[in-house]
Write a protein that holds these residues in place. Sequence first.
Motif, mmCIF file in Angstrom:
data_model
loop_
_atom_site.group_PDB
_atom_site.id
_atom_site.type_symbol
_atom_site.label_atom_id
_atom_site.label_comp_id
_atom_site.label_asym_id
_atom_site.label_seq_id
_atom_site.Cartn_x
_atom_site.Cartn_y
_atom_site.Cartn_z
ATOM 1 N N PHE A 1 -25.748 8.510 -18.988
ATOM 2 C CA PHE A 1 -25.995 9.648 -18.107
ATOM 3 C C PHE A 1 -25.757 9.270 -16.644
ATOM 4 N N GLN A 2 -26.273 8.108 -16.227
ATOM 5 C CA GLN A 2 -26.086 7.655 -14.856
ATOM 6 C C GLN A 2 -24.614 7.417 -14.552
ATOM 7 N N ALA A 3 -23.886 6.800 -15.513
ATOM 8 C CA ALA A 3 -22.462 6.534 -15.296
ATOM 9 C C ALA A 3 -21.678 7.835 -15.195
ATOM 10 N N CYS A 4 -22.036 8.795 -16.038
ATOM 11 C CA CYS A 4 -21.357 10.096 -16.014
ATOM 12 C C CYS A 4 -21.612 10.817 -14.686
ATOM 13 N N MET A 5 -22.846 10.795 -14.232
ATOM 14 C CA MET A 5 -23.170 11.452 -12.972
ATOM 15 C C MET A 5 -22.442 10.790 -11.803
ATOM 16 N N ARG A 6 -22.334 9.453 -11.828
ATOM 17 C CA ARG A 6 -21.607 8.766 -10.754
ATOM 18 C C ARG A 6 -20.139 9.158 -10.763
ATOM 19 N N ASN A 7 -19.586 9.272 -12.001
ATOM 20 C CA ASN A 7 -18.177 9.645 -12.099
ATOM 21 C C ASN A 7 -17.947 11.073 -11.581
ATOM 22 N N ILE A 8 -18.852 11.982 -11.912
ATOM 23 C CA ILE A 8 -18.730 13.356 -11.420
ATOM 24 C C ILE A 8 -18.817 13.394 -9.903
ATOM 25 N N GLU A 9 -19.703 12.587 -9.367
ATOM 26 C CA GLU A 9 -19.857 12.553 -7.916
ATOM 27 C C GLU A 9 -18.596 12.017 -7.251
ATOM 28 N N ARG A 10 -17.954 10.994 -7.866
ATOM 29 C CA ARG A 10 -16.702 10.465 -7.308
ATOM 30 C C ARG A 10 -15.596 11.508 -7.344
ATOM 31 N N VAL A 11 -15.543 12.264 -8.470
ATOM 32 C CA VAL A 11 -14.518 13.297 -8.578
ATOM 33 C C VAL A 11 -14.700 14.365 -7.505
#
Length: 276
Positions: A259-269
């Motif tokens: 979940f944390q990795a996914c949220m970080r990726n969304i934030e980068r996008v």
Amino acid sequence: MKRCFKVLRRRILLLAILNLLVIGISYNLPSFETGRYDFQINYDPSLWILRFRLVNITLFTTPSTQEVDIRLIIPGVLNETVASIDYIPGLLFYEPDALFEKSLEGLSASFSPNIDVRLDLGVPGYFPAIPTYAYHRRDGVWELRFQSPGYLDAYGELTLLMKDPVVSVRNNGGMPGIVRLLGKSSNSSSQLEIEVPPNGVATRVLEGEFTSIESITRLCLISHLLCFNCVKGVLYFVMRDNILLILIPLILGDLFYMFQACMRNIERVRRGTKKI
């Protein structure tokens, strides 16, 4: 969401490998002693079934009659003919291969075939022969050799079975217990499970005829989430029986990490940066 899973695919594979390693190591950890516990299991057979096969016998004396009755003796419990042979003058060795079976009551719990069994021909002047060799082949089965100088030399097999034993379980501690019983014999087996509350007593009948009974005792807490094995009054913690203690935090940790990795990726996008 699809983009998230695509980015996390390698991380998911790495997590799966790490999870398998953790579970494999945990499953193979040795058990360790955690303390003492008062838990008692007693067996009280309704009857004992004795089977005796006289395989062969050598006579060193001349019997008083042509038909010789060979008697098996357990002092105070049994004195019966287990085989008969026709005596031939000059012939010493006989192979009756006779099978005798008898239901017994009042057999002592300390009964030992190499001490408490006798073989006799009923010839005056001779004492019954005692086993000079007793090999405990397996549970409830013995090979016996009876010898008496100048009298006889015989070989037989004795089997002792418990019939419909009453199983009494006493739990003198504060944890609920489960006892799994397996009654065994040469051609059959029977299972029984008994639940015993804390500081409680339970009695059940294990139906059948058995040469031995194996028992596994487990004591559990927190709705069976935490379990211990109890062996001869000693508690053992076995990780493979408590694997949920590893799986639950492992799965929660994996979900939190993804979940944390996914949220970080969304934030980068959203920021327009490149994915790592």
